[in-house]
Design an enzyme around this catalytic site. Sequence first.
Site, mmCIF file in Angstrom:
data_model
loop_
_atom_site.group_PDB
_atom_site.id
_atom_site.type_symbol
_atom_site.label_atom_id
_atom_site.label_comp_id
_atom_site.label_asym_id
_atom_site.label_seq_id
_atom_site.Cartn_x
_atom_site.Cartn_y
_atom_site.Cartn_z
ATOM 1 N N SER B 116 9.948 42.232 -119.516
ATOM 2 C CA SER B 116 11.009 42.196 -118.435
ATOM 3 C C SER B 116 10.724 43.332 -117.239
ATOM 4 O O SER B 116 11.311 43.005 -116.043
ATOM 5 C CB SER B 116 12.382 42.217 -118.997
ATOM 6 O OG SER B 116 13.025 43.454 -119.350
ATOM 7 N N LYS B 153 16.739 46.575 -117.363
ATOM 8 C CA LYS B 153 16.735 46.226 -115.917
ATOM 9 C C LYS B 153 17.013 47.353 -114.998
ATOM 10 O O LYS B 153 17.431 48.376 -115.363
ATOM 11 C CB LYS B 153 18.218 45.015 -115.965
ATOM 12 C CG LYS B 153 18.178 44.157 -116.870
ATOM 13 C CD LYS B 153 17.221 42.954 -116.727
ATOM 14 C CE LYS B 153 17.556 41.958 -117.657
ATOM 15 N NZ LYS B 153 16.473 40.947 -117.507
#
Lengths: 195, 195
Positions: B116, B153
């Site tokens: 990610s 993130k």
Amino acid sequence: MKVKRTLQDVEKKITAFFLDNGRMPSYSEIAEIIGVRSKSVAHFWVAKLLDAGILQKDSKGFLTLTRNPRALKLAGEVCAGIPVPAEEELRDIVSFDEYLVRNPQNSFLLSVTGDSMIDAGIREKDLVIVENNREPKNGDIVLAEVDGNWTMKYFHKKGDMVVLEAANSQYSTIMPRADLRIAGVITAVVRKYHK
Amino acid sequence: MKVKRTLQDVEKKITAFFLDNGRMPSYSEIAEIIGVRSKSVAHFWVAKLLDAGILQKDSKGFLTLTRNPRALKLAGEVCAGIPVPAEEELRDIVSFDEYLVRNPQNSFLLSVTGDSMIDAGIREKDLVIVENNREPKNGDIVLAEVDGNWTMKYFHKKGDMVVLEAANSQYSTIMPRADLRIAGVITAVVRKYHK
DNA sequence: TATGATATAGAACGATCGTTCTATTGTCAA
DNA sequence: TTGACAATAGAACGATCGTTCTATATCATA
């Protein structure tokens, strides 16, 4: 103005002394840093720490810290809910110095400039550890001199042909002539946020 | 079977002892590791090392190593022709432990799984250092629990609205509800090749 | 060979080490 | 209040420390 002394207090002060001075304090110094006037009090507390397994004595009877004061905890031990990597290798990481650098004498640091290895996750201002005196293998990232400039490339050898390939589609693959100079192999990358 | 003893020999043996035992050897031990029977011989050689600036004495008279035995040389000092970064910060890096980890007690390690954050140069099997007890700022990379899974993130806060954004175009931006849990801020990434 | 510099051995010294002892003070519960 | 225990102070001890001394062995060079 009485303060209650705890094992953790004493441990922290001794650890701080070790980090500052690069050695363990003597009993006189322990007495000093925990704020008492007698060596026997220091001895008293050290005995407690030894009993609790926080301190140890080596084969010569010198005090040593049981655990590396800079060691990081593993995720699984700290925060339930975070998936535990459970890789055996991770359990041995107590020092990044030892973990990252196998051969300090033959290694050096380089701050990355340019984006030729961006697709390999090596970015501008990263630090790379370069080890010379090491034979590059196929797929290694090497520090090489190409056309008078030093850059990092993937190293591939097909027969006698050496191919240097960037990890960036904007760069073309290089097949150098005989004057290829390879300074070393990249063995690690470190990047720090929040200076 | 005579061997000529040199300053470098003695230095190496003392350094090796320090790395092995976490402390400096006594004069008796120095005599032992350099292979002589008299403390005065050890004193003789230590005096030479002190004179050469290879060893020092701290304020209490204890022997210390002048330079960190694990310190890496800078590129500019090692290999003429390699561009010198000339960043002041680099000159202070003697220990990755100190350089990478500001707050050992409140930091932990995590092995990266998933892709990610691939566009931020954080790849699978990289190690990230996560520091909790730190307020995330806009643009920081955080370790957060989203829909029961822990991921990394980018953190953005616009007013009271928190936005978590992956560094991978295949993932969509997440605007979590109130039960957002942030475990910490990523402060560093390390990657090792050649295990 | 003769000579000086370098390297080693071993003994001796005071200083500090770690340890142990007694005695005193502080704290908390009965 | 009293008693039990924990914590501190200070003195003493042998052991080891670092240092310094003399004496011997080795080596290079004149």
